[in-house]
Design a protein around this motif. Structure first.
Motif, PDB file in Angstrom:
ATOM      1  N   ARG A   1      -6.505  64.294  31.681  1.00 62.49           N
ATOM      2  CA  ARG A   1      -7.912  63.861  31.787  1.00 62.49           C
ATOM      3  C   ARG A   1      -8.473  63.562  30.400  1.00 62.49           C
ATOM      4  NH1 ARG A   1     -12.572  65.899  35.537  1.00 62.49           N
ATOM      5  NH2 ARG A   1     -14.354  65.124  34.373  1.00 62.49           N
TER       6      ARG A   1
ATOM      7  N   HIS B   1      -6.959  60.319  28.907  1.00 60.58           N
ATOM      8  CA  HIS B   1      -7.540  59.132  29.549  1.00 60.58           C
ATOM      9  C   HIS B   1      -8.943  58.857  29.006  1.00 60.58           C
ATOM     10  CE1 HIS B   1      -8.428  56.158  32.610  1.00 60.58           C
ATOM     11  NE2 HIS B   1      -9.542  56.816  32.882  1.00 60.58           N
ATOM     12  N   TYR B   2      -9.749  59.893  28.893  1.00 56.72           N
ATOM     13  CA  TYR B   2     -11.120  59.725  28.394  1.00 56.72           C
ATOM     14  C   TYR B   2     -11.125  59.210  26.955  1.00 56.72           C
ATOM     15  CZ  TYR B   2     -15.931  60.599  27.165  1.00 56.72           C
ATOM     16  OH  TYR B   2     -17.218  60.446  26.735  1.00 56.72           O
TER      17      TYR B   2
END
Length: 158
Positions: free
Chosen positions: A35, A38-39
């Protein structure tokens, strides 16, 4: 230093479900390696499009991640640069200050989310709050210097 992005990836103290109960589970989910990668990739992509020819030259990572597998995943997917840790707990505070100074000089900073809905960035970790406050102070100094230069320049032309 170039146009780099700085990331504070807080793990350790808030990242263990066993120690933090439900809050630990939420933090682990929010800061999961995939996560977070990706951010950060999205932020870097947005910056690449907005920095007219300058581009992002690198990603600096400050973290207390103790899971080598997670750290390897992040470093492999983001090609991050880190301050090497001495592994000596007596030097940890000094090393953290060096990381904070580097982060405060970044083009953009990504810090852990605070609590609340929506998350409150000013309720993030003390480590990140120092970086954000230093950036605010630097911006105020630049603004004051620009104002003084512009004001002095205008006065001398009259």
């Amino acid at each position: 230093l170039g146009h780099f992005v700085a990331v504070h990836w807080r793990r350790g103290d808030r990242g263990y479900q066993e120690e933090m109960g439900i809050h630990g589970h939420v933090d682990v989910a929010l800061t999961a390696p995939a996560r977070m990668v990706h951010y950060v990739q999205e932020v870097v992509s947005d910056l690449q499009m907005s920095v007219h020819g300058e581009g992002v030259t690198g990603i600096f990572l400050a973290t207390n991640c103790g899971n080598q597998e997670h750290l390897d995943y992040v470093q492999e997917n983001l090609a991050t640069v880190r301050v090497p840790s001495s592994g000596d707990w007596r030097r940890a505070a000094h090393e953290a200050v060096v990381e904070q100074i580097i982060m405060s000089r970044a083009q953009a900073v990504i810090v852990p989310p605070g609590v609340g809905d929506p998350p409150n960035v000013n309720d993030t970790s003390n480590f990140s709050l120092f970086v954000l406050e230093q950036r605010r102070l630097d911006a105020l100094r630049r603004r004051a210097a620009l104002y003084a230069h512009t004001h002095t320049h205008t006065d001398t032309q009259e």
